[in-house]
Design a protein around this motif. Sequence first.
Motif, PDB file in Angstrom:
ATOM      1  N   ILE A  10       0.713  -1.190  -0.015  1.00 21.71           N
ATOM      2  CA  ILE A  10      -0.128  -0.107   0.163  1.00 21.71           C
ATOM      3  C   ILE A  10       0.770   1.266   0.022  1.00 21.71           C
ATOM      4  CG2 ILE A  10      -1.666   1.388   1.432  1.00 21.71           C
ATOM      5  CD1 ILE A  10      -2.808  -1.442   2.335  1.00 21.71           C
ATOM      6  N   GLY A  21       2.175   1.876  -3.352  1.00 19.37           N
ATOM      7  CA  GLY A  21       1.228   2.296  -4.045  1.00 19.37           C
ATOM      8  C   GLY A  21       0.923   4.020  -3.914  1.00 19.37           C
ATOM      9  N   VAL A  22       1.028   4.362  -2.719  1.00 17.15           N
ATOM     10  CA  VAL A  22       0.790   5.895  -2.480  1.00 17.15           C
ATOM     11  C   VAL A  22       2.063   6.479  -2.963  1.00 17.15           C
ATOM     12  CG1 VAL A  22       0.993   7.374  -0.515  1.00 17.15           C
ATOM     13  CG2 VAL A  22      -0.452   5.362  -0.414  1.00 17.15           C
ATOM     14  N   ARG A  56       1.927   7.360  -6.627  1.00 13.20           N
ATOM     15  CA  ARG A  56       1.093   8.326  -7.028  1.00 13.20           C
ATOM     16  C   ARG A  56       1.598   9.770  -6.972  1.00 13.20           C
ATOM     17  NH1 ARG A  56      -3.527   7.676  -2.838  1.00 13.20           N
ATOM     18  NH2 ARG A  56      -4.275   9.663  -3.620  1.00 13.20           N
ATOM     19  N   GLN A  78      -2.785   3.490  -7.607  1.00 16.30           N
ATOM     20  CA  GLN A  78      -4.130   3.014  -7.183  1.00 16.30           C
ATOM     21  C   GLN A  78      -4.226   1.666  -7.092  1.00 16.30           C
ATOM     22  OE1 GLN A  78      -5.602   7.054  -6.589  1.00 16.30           O
ATOM     23  NE2 GLN A  78      -6.003   4.866  -5.730  1.00 16.30           N
ATOM     24  N   GLN A  94      -2.476  -0.069  -4.252  1.00 15.33           N
ATOM     25  CA  GLN A  94      -2.802   0.001  -3.080  1.00 15.33           C
ATOM     26  C   GLN A  94      -3.910  -1.088  -3.030  1.00 15.33           C
ATOM     27  OE1 GLN A  94      -3.001   4.642  -3.577  1.00 15.33           O
ATOM     28  NE2 GLN A  94      -3.650   4.226  -1.622  1.00 15.33           N
ATOM     29  N   TRP A 144      -4.646  -3.853  -0.194  1.00 23.12           N
ATOM     30  CA  TRP A 144      -5.944  -4.261   0.502  1.00 23.12           C
ATOM     31  C   TRP A 144      -6.495  -5.512   0.448  1.00 23.12           C
ATOM     32  CZ3 TRP A 144      -6.679  -1.026   4.359  1.00 23.12           C
ATOM     33  CH2 TRP A 144      -6.287   0.061   4.138  1.00 23.12           C
ATOM     34  N   ASN A 190     -10.714   3.424  -3.168  1.00 23.01           N
ATOM     35  CA  ASN A 190      -9.684   3.321  -4.288  1.00 23.01           C
ATOM     36  C   ASN A 190     -10.562   3.010  -5.681  1.00 23.01           C
ATOM     37  OD1 ASN A 190      -6.657   3.040  -3.812  1.00 23.01           O
ATOM     38  ND2 ASN A 190      -7.409   2.194  -2.066  1.00 23.01           N
TER      39      ASN A 190
END
Length: 333
Positions: free
Chosen positions: A8, A11-12, A15, A55, A58, A62, A83
């Motif tokens: 996660i 992924g952040v 971005r 995205q 992330q 999850w 998301n």
Amino acid sequence: MLLSLAVIAVGVALRQPDRAWFARRRPHAAGSSQLIALQRAHANNWTPVLLLTGQWLQILGWWMLAGQGPLGATAAAMGVAANFRHLQEISHFAVHGVLARTARANLLLAELFAHHPLALGPAVARRERHVRGHHPNATLVGVDPNLTELRQAGLRPGATRAGFATALLHPLTPRGIRTTTATLIANLRRSPGRAAAVGAVLGTAYLAGGWTAVICGALVPRILLYPQLAWLSLLVEHTWFDPDPRTGSPAWVEAGRCLRLYPRNRALAAIAAATWLPYGDLHHYAHSAHPAVRWNYLTALERHLGPPHFAPDGLLLGGRSVARRHLDALTAP
């Protein structure tokens, strides 16, 4: 759990290049012409790919967390729903032609990263409905497709309080679930590519977190939670049922039919921007006034334009909340 959180976090991080690239030389406040010129100078096809990849990373994280017990499954359901909502809003700007550098890239990225894996309809059809159908006709009965959708859900003059409360949760009602499911099935039947993409999403969810990830991390968010988040975002775009009709400049016209949620509560605004009103959706008035401005510049544009005619501090509670205004407008004699 640590691995899922690390995914996660990656992924952040992916971005952030898009955010940083479009923040270069961005003024504190400016008009649309200056911001669009700056936006065009920064337009590219690569930072949007990183953004969209982030995205989905992330979402993968999850899914991995979903297999870590009931708390992980619950967190995954909410995290993936948020998301999915982010992907919808990014593709919304792609439909407007301001996500990537070229028109072809905008539609390709929208289809590849959002419309196919989420089993949404064709991006070109969404552009026709949203850009040409909704934007110039917002809040006009019988013309605006978004207002038609709200009325079909029960938000129409003469609604009862019970009917109004039910309509606020329309995607979670049996009728709303049937509508969502029927739309998904129709989109999958019409497009083998969408069916394959959805199959890949479900398969990846299973590999990442088993059946718990498929159910709590994919199906529940897509069929229940994400549609509800999108529905709430629709409700706070305009004073749908009692706009102030105006003529004049686009900003003046839109100021009479748009609203701005949480203008004085930074905490709630930040939470909304991170979950159900992402990528500029919190600044819908500025977007409606100048749809060709990318989300990165809407805050600066909003400072230049000033507030619209309704700036509520609450969504559901309070005498000046969005829900109260909609209810009063629909139940007025």
